[in-house]
Motif scaffolding. Structure first.
Motif, PDB file in Angstrom:
ATOM      1  N   LEU A   1     -11.559  24.576  23.479  1.00  0.00           N
ATOM      2  CA  LEU A   1     -10.367  23.718  23.476  1.00  0.00           C
ATOM      3  C   LEU A   1      -9.161  24.447  24.066  1.00  0.00           C
ATOM      4  CD1 LEU A   1     -10.720  21.754  20.162  1.00  0.00           C
ATOM      5  CD2 LEU A   1      -9.905  20.760  22.299  1.00  0.00           C
ATOM      6  N   ALA A   2      -9.064  25.735  23.747  1.00  0.00           N
ATOM      7  CA  ALA A   2      -7.959  26.519  24.300  1.00  0.00           C
ATOM      8  C   ALA A   2      -8.100  26.634  25.822  1.00  0.00           C
ATOM      9  CB  ALA A   2      -7.919  27.892  23.649  1.00  0.00           C
TER      10      ALA A   2
ATOM     11  N   GLN B   1      -9.618  24.397  27.671  1.00  0.00           N
ATOM     12  CA  GLN B   1      -9.355  23.032  28.155  1.00  0.00           C
ATOM     13  C   GLN B   1      -7.862  22.748  28.262  1.00  0.00           C
ATOM     14  OE1 GLN B   1     -11.432  19.926  25.913  1.00  0.00           O
ATOM     15  NE2 GLN B   1      -9.860  18.465  26.513  1.00  0.00           N
ATOM     16  N   ALA B   2      -7.097  23.272  27.312  1.00  0.00           N
ATOM     17  CA  ALA B   2      -5.653  22.999  27.309  1.00  0.00           C
ATOM     18  C   ALA B   2      -4.981  23.536  28.566  1.00  0.00           C
ATOM     19  CB  ALA B   2      -5.015  23.612  26.065  1.00  0.00           C
ATOM     20  N   HIS B   3      -5.640  24.498  29.209  1.00  0.00           N
ATOM     21  CA  HIS B   3      -5.044  25.100  30.401  1.00  0.00           C
ATOM     22  C   HIS B   3      -5.826  24.748  31.657  1.00  0.00           C
ATOM     23  CE1 HIS B   3      -1.985  27.648  28.385  1.00  0.00           C
ATOM     24  NE2 HIS B   3      -2.699  27.212  27.369  1.00  0.00           N
TER      25      HIS B   3
ATOM     26  N   HIS C   1      -4.888  18.112  32.917  1.00  0.00           N
ATOM     27  CA  HIS C   1      -4.776  17.108  31.862  1.00  0.00           C
ATOM     28  C   HIS C   1      -6.150  16.772  31.275  1.00  0.00           C
ATOM     29  CE1 HIS C   1      -6.563  13.722  33.987  1.00  0.00           C
ATOM     30  NE2 HIS C   1      -5.993  14.215  35.080  1.00  0.00           N
ATOM     31  N   SER C   2      -6.133  16.217  30.078  1.00  0.00           N
ATOM     32  CA  SER C   2      -7.403  15.904  29.417  1.00  0.00           C
ATOM     33  C   SER C   2      -7.639  14.405  29.319  1.00  0.00           C
ATOM     34  CB  SER C   2      -7.450  16.545  28.032  1.00  0.00           C
ATOM     35  OG  SER C   2      -7.685  17.926  28.137  1.00  0.00           O
TER      36      SER C   2
ATOM     37  N   LEU D   1     -15.741  24.814  30.920  1.00  0.00           N
ATOM     38  CA  LEU D   1     -15.030  25.101  29.670  1.00  0.00           C
ATOM     39  C   LEU D   1     -15.804  26.100  28.813  1.00  0.00           C
ATOM     40  CD1 LEU D   1     -13.965  21.472  28.618  1.00  0.00           C
ATOM     41  CD2 LEU D   1     -12.612  23.166  29.842  1.00  0.00           C
TER      42      LEU D   1
ATOM     43  N   THR E   1      -6.286  31.196  26.592  1.00  0.00           N
ATOM     44  CA  THR E   1      -5.247  30.520  27.376  1.00  0.00           C
ATOM     45  C   THR E   1      -4.719  31.433  28.486  1.00  0.00           C
ATOM     46  OG1 THR E   1      -3.417  31.261  25.972  1.00  0.00           O
ATOM     47  CG2 THR E   1      -4.516  29.225  25.322  1.00  0.00           C
TER      48      THR E   1
END
Lengths: 249, 321
Positions: A103-104, A106-108, A111-112, A125, A165
């Protein structure tokens, strides 16, 4: 001025009549590990929260990588390269260790708003996530639910999420808090491997950790920084000894 | 991708539902067709609510609003002689999405009790709006004289054809929501539910994702509303009553929040129990008279002994679906 990755000027924050942060000027050089120490209630966490964007300062400015980030919300700061670990472990307890780190990543990764492809099968990922888990020595625990990890492992997972990140600056809020001797030794070793590679701000009570890891130390007492210097300078500083180290002795 | 035991059970349930029309026909019991169609329509609404309540952690106490908007979209067009189902249902979806966007843009900024109260307040507003619309029957409601027409493709007056349409939409929505919650979007949504501070710290702003989920959920529920008004052939503001929102919430929680099959299990359990206690003449009379009381007792027991809902009684683990 550009030598500093992070710089706060006259940063102030009050809660009611309590001056939690009192005109703090604080500078972190690129590549250094800068510890912030101080007795309980000195305002360390309040200070960290203003840097990470969880709290808005009443006055003063925060510059990061040459840019004024004083009013930027936390998610935007994260995307600029500021990562943080929390004093009280903050992970996704109902997700696997791998999910947490993925998830970390993915955050970078843009957009999701992607609604169809299963994210857990997305190698772009999971592959970097596994690499980071390996770095913090959790690769064998990748599929374990985060809630079922040992306390020390959960803290390692938090570091992994921060690293995933790809931050320019790591804000570590008491990374060895609540750990046994062996666990905290492992965490200090892990942080030592990051030293030099990542710029770090380390807020810590544990003097072992501070004197092992820090290049420079700032001492925060009643919301003010009373001294900044190398570990040797801080040890020798009479004001610091009186205000802080003296209490332990 | 290997199916988990839970997925097999869900597929078996859907197959079982598919077998109902011929069986009911054989035994001359068309009533069950009607009952199960109703169950499935509410299951669709519950699937949509589960998306935000279960996976998003947004406790919407006003989801009946979209049932109502979907129903009114169909009913109002029909009132003016527009019976084209494509048009009616498109309007149901678009109108639900727009209203969800409006309500969501405010409520998704809040959480906890505020979120509950705001969603409830908006739905109450729509409910009273429905009551005040004399043209469309006010609080008496009005009949849907002609069911939605789909260019002769499917006839909703044919009970079994309508039944299969509802089943197909239910299956599609179950699949859709399953894809959605496991996508990048779905993971952000669940992450924000699980730990908001952490989610912000790693770089996500939860708000746009929550709002998008709220809109998708509202639009899906609008479809359930369009189905419901065709099912009852009657339009009434009661579709938007707050007790209806409560029932939807109950279905989701009873079935098991954040599970794929939960909404279907919850809708079936609640509506079938209601029907059995209310109507089965083989049961003693004291049961009929106070059926709500006994329903309440049963529900309390289920919640106590299956804390994570009926789906938790199924084998396997939701996480590794």
């Amino acid at each position: 001025m550009t030598d500093f990755l992070l710089k706060t000027s006259h940063l102030s924050k009050t809660f009611g009549s309590l001056l939690a942060t009192d005109r703090v000027n604080f500078e972190v050089r690129e590549g250094e590990t800068h510890a912030v120490i101080g007795p309980n209630g000195a305002g360390k966490t309040t200070f960290i929260k203003q840097i990470s964007g969880e709290l808005r300062p009443d006055a003063g400015t925060i510059h990061f990588a040459g840019e004024d980030i004083t009013t930027l919300p936390a998610p935007r700061r994260s995307r600029k390269g500021l990562a943080r670990s929390f004093q009280i472990t903050s992970i996704y307890r109902d997700f696997s260790a791998l999910d947490n780190v993925a998830l970390a990543v993915q955050a970078h990764a843009g957009h999701s708003f992607r609604f169809w492809r299963p994210a857990r099968e997305d190698l772009s990922l999971t592959r970097p996530a596994r690499q980071v888990l390996e770095k913090v020595d959790l690769e064998k625990r990748a599929d374990i639910l985060a809630a079922n990890l040992a306390h020390g492992e959960q803290r390692q997972l938090e570091i992994a999420m921060a690293l995933a990140t790809q931050p320019r600056l790591l804000l570590l809020d008491e990374p060895v808090a609540g750990m046994g001797t062996e666990e905290s030794q492992r965490m200090i070793e892990l942080l030592a491997t990051l030293k030099g590679e990542k710029t770090m701000v380390l807020v810590e009570h544990d003097m072992d950790a501070v004197f092992t890891l820090a290049d420079r130390i700032s001492v925060l007492v009643y919301g003010r920084i009373i001294a900044t210097g190398t570990p040797a300078q801080i040890r020798a500083n009479p004001q610091v000894r009186a205000a802080y180290l003296g209490e332990d002795a | 991708m290997a199916f988990s035991p839970r997925t097999w059970i869900l597929l078996a349930l859907l197959l079982l539902l598919a077998a109902v029309p011929p069986v009911a026909d054989y035994f001359g019991q068309p009533f069950y067709l009607d009952l199960l169609r109703r169950v499935m329509i509410f299951a669709i609404a519950a699937v949509s609510l589960n998306l935000i309540l279960g996976y998003g952690g947004m406790v919407s106490f006003g989801h009946a609003a979209y049932l109502g908007i979907g129903a009114y979209a169909v009913g109002i067009l029909a009132h003016y002689g527009i019976n084209n189902g494509w048009l009616q249902w498109s309007l149901a979806i678009v109108a639900s999405a727009l209203v969800a966007a409006a309500i969501g843009s405010i409520s998704a900024r809040t959480s906890g009790i505020y979120f509950i109260m705001i969603t409830l307040a908006f739905t109450q507003m729509l409910y009273y709006l429905g009551i005040s619309l004399e043209e469309y029957g006010g609080d008496d409601g009005m009949q849907l004289k002609v069911r939605s027409q789909f260019s002769g493709l499917i006839d909703l007056n044919d009970a079994s054809a309508f039944y299969y349409l509802v089943l197909a939409i239910l299956a599609a929505f179950l699949y859709l929501s399953r894809r959605l919650v496991n996508s990048r979007f779905g993971l952000v949504l669940q992450a924000a539910r699980s730990n908001e501070a952490r989610t912000r710290a790693i770089g996500f702003s939860p708000y746009p994702y929550r709002l998008a989920a709220f809109i998708i959920s509202g639009a899906m529920c609008g479809v359930a509303g369009a189905l419901l008004v065709n099912h009852t052939a009657y339009l009434t503001p009661e579709f938007m009553n707050w007790t209806r929102s409560g029932e939807l919430m109950f279905m989701v929680i009873l079935g098991g929040i954040a599970t794929t099959s939960g909404p279907l299990l919850g809708a079936a359990a609640l509506l079938l129990l209601e029907d059995v206690l209310q109507g089965w003449s083989v049961l003693p009379k004291w049961l009929h008279e106070h059926w709500q009381l006994y329903l309440g007792v049963i529900l309390v027991l289920v919640v106590l002994f299956a804390r994570r809902g009926l789906a938790s009684l199924l084998p396997g683990n939701e996480h590794h679906d």
